[in-house]
Design a protein around this motif. Structure first.
Motif, PDB file in Angstrom:
ATOM      1  N   ARG A  22      29.498 -15.486  21.474  1.00 40.66           N
ATOM      2  CA  ARG A  22      28.407 -15.953  20.622  1.00 40.66           C
ATOM      3  C   ARG A  22      28.896 -17.084  19.734  1.00 40.66           C
ATOM      4  O   ARG A  22      29.923 -16.960  19.057  1.00 40.66           O
ATOM      5  CB  ARG A  22      27.853 -14.812  19.774  1.00 40.66           C
ATOM      6  CG  ARG A  22      26.646 -15.263  18.979  1.00 40.66           C
ATOM      7  CD  ARG A  22      25.849 -14.149  18.369  1.00 40.66           C
ATOM      8  NE  ARG A  22      24.784 -14.692  17.544  1.00 40.66           N
ATOM      9  CZ  ARG A  22      23.955 -13.958  16.817  1.00 40.66           C
ATOM     10  NH1 ARG A  22      24.064 -12.630  16.848  1.00 40.66           N
ATOM     11  NH2 ARG A  22      23.021 -14.536  16.086  1.00 40.66           N
ATOM     12  N   THR A  23      28.139 -18.174  19.724  1.00 43.43           N
ATOM     13  CA  THR A  23      28.569 -19.372  19.002  1.00 43.43           C
ATOM     14  C   THR A  23      28.059 -19.443  17.571  1.00 43.43           C
ATOM     15  O   THR A  23      28.496 -20.308  16.806  1.00 43.43           O
ATOM     16  CB  THR A  23      28.084 -20.635  19.737  1.00 43.43           C
ATOM     17  OG1 THR A  23      26.652 -20.694  19.690  1.00 43.43           O
ATOM     18  CG2 THR A  23      28.552 -20.642  21.179  1.00 43.43           C
ATOM     19  N   ASP A  24      27.125 -18.590  17.180  1.00 42.46           N
ATOM     20  CA  ASP A  24      26.464 -18.744  15.870  1.00 42.46           C
ATOM     21  C   ASP A  24      26.480 -17.460  15.056  1.00 42.46           C
ATOM     22  O   ASP A  24      25.453 -17.055  14.508  1.00 42.46           O
ATOM     23  CB  ASP A  24      25.028 -19.238  16.054  1.00 42.46           C
ATOM     24  CG  ASP A  24      24.169 -18.270  16.855  1.00 42.46           C
ATOM     25  OD1 ASP A  24      24.718 -17.321  17.447  1.00 42.46           O
ATOM     26  OD2 ASP A  24      22.939 -18.458  16.885  1.00 42.46           O
ATOM     27  N   ARG A  25      27.641 -16.834  14.961  1.00 37.88           N
ATOM     28  CA  ARG A  25      27.745 -15.668  14.101  1.00 37.88           C
ATOM     29  C   ARG A  25      27.319 -16.049  12.680  1.00 37.88           C
ATOM     30  O   ARG A  25      27.661 -17.125  12.178  1.00 37.88           O
ATOM     31  CB  ARG A  25      29.178 -15.139  14.066  1.00 37.88           C
ATOM     32  CG  ARG A  25      29.708 -14.695  15.424  1.00 37.88           C
ATOM     33  CD  ARG A  25      29.050 -13.434  15.925  1.00 37.88           C
ATOM     34  NE  ARG A  25      29.597 -13.030  17.232  1.00 37.88           N
ATOM     35  CZ  ARG A  25      29.043 -12.117  18.009  1.00 37.88           C
ATOM     36  NH1 ARG A  25      27.926 -11.523  17.619  1.00 37.88           N
ATOM     37  NH2 ARG A  25      29.589 -11.796  19.162  1.00 37.88           N
ATOM     38  N   VAL A  26      26.589 -15.161  12.040  1.00 41.86           N
ATOM     39  CA  VAL A  26      26.027 -15.469  10.722  1.00 41.86           C
ATOM     40  C   VAL A  26      27.110 -15.434   9.664  1.00 41.86           C
ATOM     41  O   VAL A  26      27.936 -14.515   9.614  1.00 41.86           O
ATOM     42  CB  VAL A  26      24.912 -14.467  10.373  1.00 41.86           C
ATOM     43  CG1 VAL A  26      24.366 -14.751   8.970  1.00 41.86           C
ATOM     44  CG2 VAL A  26      23.794 -14.554  11.403  1.00 41.86           C
ATOM     45  N   HIS A  27      27.105 -16.445   8.776  1.00 37.12           N
ATOM     46  CA  HIS A  27      28.037 -16.506   7.658  1.00 37.12           C
ATOM     47  C   HIS A  27      27.334 -16.070   6.373  1.00 37.12           C
ATOM     48  O   HIS A  27      26.126 -16.264   6.217  1.00 37.12           O
ATOM     49  CB  HIS A  27      28.557 -17.932   7.465  1.00 37.12           C
ATOM     50  CG  HIS A  27      29.372 -18.430   8.607  1.00 37.12           C
ATOM     51  ND1 HIS A  27      30.612 -17.942   8.892  1.00 37.12           N
ATOM     52  CD2 HIS A  27      29.123 -19.383   9.540  1.00 37.12           C
ATOM     53  CE1 HIS A  27      31.110 -18.567   9.949  1.00 37.12           C
ATOM     54  NE2 HIS A  27      30.216 -19.442  10.366  1.00 37.12           N
ATOM     55  N   PRO A  28      28.069 -15.528   5.401  1.00 42.09           N
ATOM     56  CA  PRO A  28      27.459 -15.212   4.110  1.00 42.09           C
ATOM     57  C   PRO A  28      27.113 -16.485   3.344  1.00 42.09           C
ATOM     58  O   PRO A  28      27.625 -17.575   3.644  1.00 42.09           O
ATOM     59  CB  PRO A  28      28.562 -14.428   3.387  1.00 42.09           C
ATOM     60  CG  PRO A  28      29.837 -14.891   4.020  1.00 42.09           C
ATOM     61  CD  PRO A  28      29.493 -15.151   5.462  1.00 42.09           C
ATOM     62  N   VAL A 153      30.322 -17.367  28.922  1.00 41.51           N
ATOM     63  CA  VAL A 153      28.866 -17.442  28.893  1.00 41.51           C
ATOM     64  C   VAL A 153      28.488 -17.449  27.418  1.00 41.51           C
ATOM     65  O   VAL A 153      28.703 -16.465  26.712  1.00 41.51           O
ATOM     66  CB  VAL A 153      28.208 -16.256  29.620  1.00 41.51           C
ATOM     67  CG1 VAL A 153      26.688 -16.329  29.457  1.00 41.51           C
ATOM     68  CG2 VAL A 153      28.584 -16.252  31.091  1.00 41.51           C
ATOM     69  N   LEU A 154      27.967 -18.574  26.935  1.00 44.61           N
ATOM     70  CA  LEU A 154      27.658 -18.726  25.524  1.00 44.61           C
ATOM     71  C   LEU A 154      26.318 -18.090  25.180  1.00 44.61           C
ATOM     72  O   LEU A 154      25.343 -18.230  25.930  1.00 44.61           O
ATOM     73  CB  LEU A 154      27.638 -20.201  25.146  1.00 44.61           C
ATOM     74  CG  LEU A 154      28.903 -21.008  25.437  1.00 44.61           C
ATOM     75  CD1 LEU A 154      28.745 -22.425  24.923  1.00 44.61           C
ATOM     76  CD2 LEU A 154      30.136 -20.344  24.843  1.00 44.61           C
ATOM     77  N   PHE A 155      26.267 -17.426  24.029  1.00 43.27           N
ATOM     78  CA  PHE A 155      25.038 -16.837  23.504  1.00 43.27           C
ATOM     79  C   PHE A 155      24.773 -17.437  22.132  1.00 43.27           C
ATOM     80  O   PHE A 155      25.695 -17.613  21.334  1.00 43.27           O
ATOM     81  CB  PHE A 155      25.180 -15.315  23.353  1.00 43.27           C
ATOM     82  CG  PHE A 155      25.082 -14.539  24.630  1.00 43.27           C
ATOM     83  CD1 PHE A 155      23.946 -13.784  24.915  1.00 43.27           C
ATOM     84  CD2 PHE A 155      26.118 -14.547  25.539  1.00 43.27           C
ATOM     85  CE1 PHE A 155      23.858 -13.057  26.103  1.00 43.27           C
ATOM     86  CE2 PHE A 155      26.046 -13.820  26.726  1.00 43.27           C
ATOM     87  CZ  PHE A 155      24.901 -13.077  27.005  1.00 43.27           C
ATOM     88  N   ALA A 156      23.502 -17.752  21.842  1.00 37.87           N
ATOM     89  CA  ALA A 156      23.128 -18.242  20.513  1.00 37.87           C
ATOM     90  C   ALA A 156      21.626 -18.132  20.356  1.00 37.87           C
ATOM     91  O   ALA A 156      20.881 -18.091  21.351  1.00 37.87           O
ATOM     92  CB  ALA A 156      23.579 -19.685  20.303  1.00 37.87           C
ATOM     93  N   HIS A 157      21.192 -18.120  19.101  1.00 35.80           N
ATOM     94  CA  HIS A 157      19.755 -18.196  18.876  1.00 35.80           C
ATOM     95  C   HIS A 157      19.217 -19.514  19.406  1.00 35.80           C
ATOM     96  O   HIS A 157      18.125 -19.582  19.965  1.00 35.80           O
ATOM     97  CB  HIS A 157      19.449 -18.059  17.383  1.00 35.80           C
ATOM     98  CG  HIS A 157      17.979 -18.036  17.072  1.00 35.80           C
ATOM     99  ND1 HIS A 157      17.276 -19.163  16.733  1.00 35.80           N
ATOM    100  CD2 HIS A 157      17.078 -17.025  17.097  1.00 35.80           C
ATOM    101  CE1 HIS A 157      16.002 -18.848  16.547  1.00 35.80           C
ATOM    102  NE2 HIS A 157      15.856 -17.564  16.757  1.00 35.80           N
TER     103      HIS A 157
END
Length: 558
Positions: A22-28, A153-157
């Motif tokens: 996953r390329t877009d893990r959420v940051h604080p 295999v990339l995952f992202a919103h």
């Protein structure tokens, strides 16, 4: 682990097997490493870092002989350097927003404005803006590009073009919750020959990094079964061999098995597109778009601005047929100087004709920049013969001013009115081009961004009857007819277009190999019989059944 599937829709087809990442893990919202100091400087530093990264990546791609991908990364770099985007983020920070919130707010404003455009190609530039924002936030949190075990295999919103081009382990596929077929990510995925699946359920983003994933043209499979793995690997080998084989056939004629030639040309907008068209052995350019550099223009583009944009493209195409489309402004792609609150433009051509000096400037630039090519000029969204005559007068004036002969002037048939007036239009035209995307939507009452507005819908009997009327009338006037919409790349629509006697198929350079092979697999006589039967149908479902009955390949998908 148990097998889990998520359906989606393909923006780039294929099949791949790899490890999830996953390329877009959420940051604080807070910044653990950069919580002190000047927030304005943090914003500038973050955008500067992304700007440098995109330009470095562009340089690397160009050195590897990938100019099209490099151009896309350069565009991303320019977005990161955009002074208005930065100023908006700084303004939010000065008003008290945390740095991360300020950047997010600025990105949201820009991306929202783009996403509300009706034109799918332009609306999906919002993806590029959001990707720049995501990367700026990641930099602020100390994230750096690191290697990962692959293939990935990339995952992202929302997958971005840069995600696919970063030098991690090899990227073999991508999965996105949002996005569209005209996004830069989709363009890059198709150019790389890797599958990109859109519209996947958000739950798919919960996949852990490293999980084995299978992606095909219709679904994502987590933890595929052994039989699926073997089948996927075999299919991947076959597809690789297919691409290699098609490249070896580029010097073969675009000709049916019974000797009928269907001219294959390219739809382009950039110098990279032009180079790709030449590499794919296209017989010139059937559509050169000219409005894209001027969508943010404050006034009508000048002769010098038009020339500066066109010369790098024409430089790649000396001696080749090139059909240039004049500015195609409309409600879905309007520069600021043509936007008026609450006012609908409809078509740009009447405004062009109402600004004859500006229109003549573009004609002069086209004639000057394209002097070394076999030049033709095409007018979009023509409704009647009077409009084409008015364009001819301006083109002749421009040609006389610079002392050259006027090239052929053609009309794009994209409106039901143009179909109704085709006899009079053909009498004034040097050639006819069918814009199948708009014509299909206009006849069937579809929005261009509606998922139902797929190239396959050009096989609807109502659309086929319109195309048949245009082709027959144009041929009666001794004119060639090209099709420059996406229908010209759809393997099940191509036989119908050949059967209706369309002379030229103009397609994206990346699709040229497959279209050539498809044409060579057909017999014109059989296509003509198929088209005649399709014209007698009442619904597209009947056309699908007809194709299923006669074709060994999969027929039109709904």
């Amino acid at each position: 682990m148990s097998r889990v599937t998520f359906p989606g829709r393909p923006a780039s087809t294929g099949i791949a097997l790899g490890s999830a990442y996953r390329t877009d893990r959420v940051h604080p919202t807070t910044l653990p490493r950069r919580c002190g100091g000047d927030p304005v400087q943090h914003i500038i530093d973050a955008f500067d870092a992304v700007h440098r990264r995109m330009l470095d990546l562009a340089e690397s791609l160009r050195s590897q002989g990938q100019p099209e991908q490099a151009d896309i990364m350069e565009v991303a770099g320019y977005i990161a350097a955009d002074p208005d985007l930065r100023a908006t983020a700084v303004r939010h920070a000065e008003q008290g927003s945390p740095v991360t919130v300020a950047i997010s707010q600025a990105v949201h404003v820009y991306a929202t404005a783009l996403s509300h455009l009706d034109d799918a190609t332009l609306a999906e530039r919002a993806t590029d803006v959001r990707q720049i924002g995501r990367r700026a936030l990641a930099w602020l949190h100390g994230d750096t590009d690191t290697d990962h075990e692959g293939p990935l295999v990339l995952f992202a919103h929302e997958i971005g073009a840069a995600d696919l081009l970063e030098p991690h382990a090899p990227v073999v596929a991508a999965v996105s919750v949002t996005g569209g077929p005209n996004s830069h990510a989709a363009i890059v995925a198709r150019s790389l020959g890797i599958p990109l699946l859109l519209g996947v359920d958000r739950a798919a983003l919960d996949v852990a990094d490293g999980v084995e994933v299978l992606v095909d043209h219709r679904q994502v499979v987590l933890h595929p079964e052994e039989g699926e793995r073997r089948t996927a690997l075999s299919t991947m080998d076959q597809l690789r061999a297919r691409r290699v084989e098609l490249r070896t056939q580029r010097d073969l004629a675009s000709q049916t098995s019974d000797g009928h030639t269907v001219v294959l040309r390219a739809n382009i907008a950039t110098p990279a597109d032009a180079r790709a068209a030449v590499d794919a052995r296209c017989d010139g350019v059937g559509l050169l778009r000219t409005e894209l550099p001027f969508l943010d223009a404050a006034t009508w583009p000048s002769f010098g601005q038009h020339t500066a944009a066109l010369v790098p493209v024409f430089r790649q195409l000396a001696g080749r047929p090139v059909t240039v489309r004049t500015l195609d402004y409309a409600d879905d792609k309007l520069p600021p100087f043509l936007r008026h609150e609450g006012q609908q433009l409809g078509r740009g051509l009447p405004l062009m004709l109402a600004a004859p000096e500006a229109f003549t400037d573009q004609f002069r630039a086209i004639l000057t920049a394209g002097a070394a090519t076999d030049l033709r000029v095409m007018i979009p969204m023509v409704a009647d013969a009077a409009e084409l005559r008015a364009c001819r007068e301006l083109l002749d004036k421009a040609a006389a001013e610079i002392g050259v002969t006027s090239p052929p002037l053609g009309a794009m048939v994209e409106l039901p009115e143009a179909v109704a007036n085709i006899d009079q239009i053909a009498a004034e035209a040097g050639f006819i081009s069918i814009g199948s995307n708009d014509l299909t939507c206009q006849i069937l009452g579809l929005d261009r961004r509606d998922p139902a507005a797929a190239p396959a819908m050009t096989a609807h009997p109502d659309v086929l009857r319109a195309i048949a009327a245009v082709v027959t009338t144009a041929h009666d006037h001794g004119l060639q007819v090209s099709v420059c919409g996406d229908a010209a790349t759809h393997r099940d629509v191509i036989p119908l277009l050949v059967g209706l006697d369309c002379d030229i198929l103009s397609v994206a350079p990346s699709a040229a190999d497959e279209v050539r092979a498809r044409v060579r697999s057909l017999a014109r006589t059989r296509c003509a019989a198929l088209a005649a039967d399709a014209l007698a149908c009442s619904t597209i479902e009947e056309v699908r059944q007809l194709l299923e009955a006669v074709a060994p390949t999969p027929a039109i998908s709904p």
